[in-house]
Design a protein around this motif. Sequence first.
Motif, PDB file in Angstrom:
ATOM      1  N   UNK A 270      13.771 -45.230   5.719  1.00 37.18           N
ATOM      2  CA  UNK A 270      12.876 -44.392   4.927  1.00 37.18           C
ATOM      3  C   UNK A 270      13.586 -43.991   3.643  1.00 37.18           C
ATOM      4  N   UNK A 271      12.864 -44.042   2.549  1.00 33.75           N
ATOM      5  CA  UNK A 271      13.431 -43.621   1.276  1.00 33.75           C
ATOM      6  C   UNK A 271      13.168 -42.135   1.105  1.00 33.75           C
ATOM      7  N   UNK A 272      14.224 -41.372   0.787  1.00 35.40           N
ATOM      8  CA  UNK A 272      14.054 -39.932   0.603  1.00 35.40           C
ATOM      9  C   UNK A 272      13.616 -39.620  -0.832  1.00 35.40           C
ATOM     10  N   UNK A 273      13.442 -38.356  -1.141  1.00 35.67           N
ATOM     11  CA  UNK A 273      12.941 -37.924  -2.449  1.00 35.67           C
ATOM     12  C   UNK A 273      13.860 -38.343  -3.597  1.00 35.67           C
ATOM     13  N   UNK A 274      15.142 -38.532  -3.324  1.00 37.29           N
ATOM     14  CA  UNK A 274      16.097 -38.941  -4.356  1.00 37.29           C
ATOM     15  C   UNK A 274      16.201 -40.463  -4.471  1.00 37.29           C
ATOM     16  N   UNK A 275      15.413 -41.188  -3.699  1.00 39.45           N
ATOM     17  CA  UNK A 275      15.449 -42.645  -3.738  1.00 39.45           C
ATOM     18  C   UNK A 275      16.523 -43.265  -2.866  1.00 39.45           C
ATOM     19  N   UNK A 276      17.190 -42.445  -2.078  1.00 41.78           N
ATOM     20  CA  UNK A 276      18.215 -42.938  -1.160  1.00 41.78           C
ATOM     21  C   UNK A 276      17.554 -43.449   0.120  1.00 41.78           C
ATOM     22  N   UNK A 277      18.057 -44.556   0.634  1.00 41.72           N
ATOM     23  CA  UNK A 277      17.538 -45.105   1.883  1.00 41.72           C
ATOM     24  C   UNK A 277      18.215 -44.424   3.064  1.00 41.72           C
ATOM     25  N   UNK A 278      17.419 -43.871   3.927  1.00 39.36           N
ATOM     26  CA  UNK A 278      17.905 -43.233   5.149  1.00 39.36           C
ATOM     27  C   UNK A 278      17.539 -44.122   6.339  1.00 39.36           C
ATOM     28  N   UNK A 279      18.466 -44.223   7.271  1.00 42.83           N
ATOM     29  CA  UNK A 279      18.196 -44.969   8.502  1.00 42.83           C
ATOM     30  C   UNK A 279      18.069 -43.969   9.641  1.00 42.83           C
ATOM     31  N   UNK A 280      17.189 -44.295  10.588  1.00 45.53           N
ATOM     32  CA  UNK A 280      17.013 -43.405  11.721  1.00 45.53           C
ATOM     33  C   UNK A 280      16.601 -44.163  12.964  1.00 45.53           C
TER      34      UNK A 280
END
Length: 131
Positions: A100-110
Amino acid sequence: MLDDAARCPCGTGMTYGECCARWHRGEAAPTAEALMRSRYSAFALGLPKYLLETWRPSTRPEGLDLDLSIQWRRLDVIRTEAGGPFDAEGIVEFEARYRQEDAQGETQRGMQRETSRFCRESGRWYYLGEV
């Protein structure tokens, strides 16, 4: 909708046409695991109507808003209890991995791990909820 020749999102290794497409098009899934896999694929493909239709009415929410920023990447079935073609109930434990891409454009994995309950009524499997 996914092309029938593409690999199915649920991880069986089969094509979508051979696998979850049948259930998404109205055929009854034969087992609790098949229904759970088709529900994972429905999340991955953005099919909220299917998710609601396969949720037992007594536990189903009024509506379902999918977060389309989540990209479901992999499904691993950990274990199943009952849930076969002649059972009335079943349990499937699984892990679903996503990006998922967060508000800052960073890709988060979960990862989401769940043990789900299912019931079969009139020849159709339904999702009941978490154990």
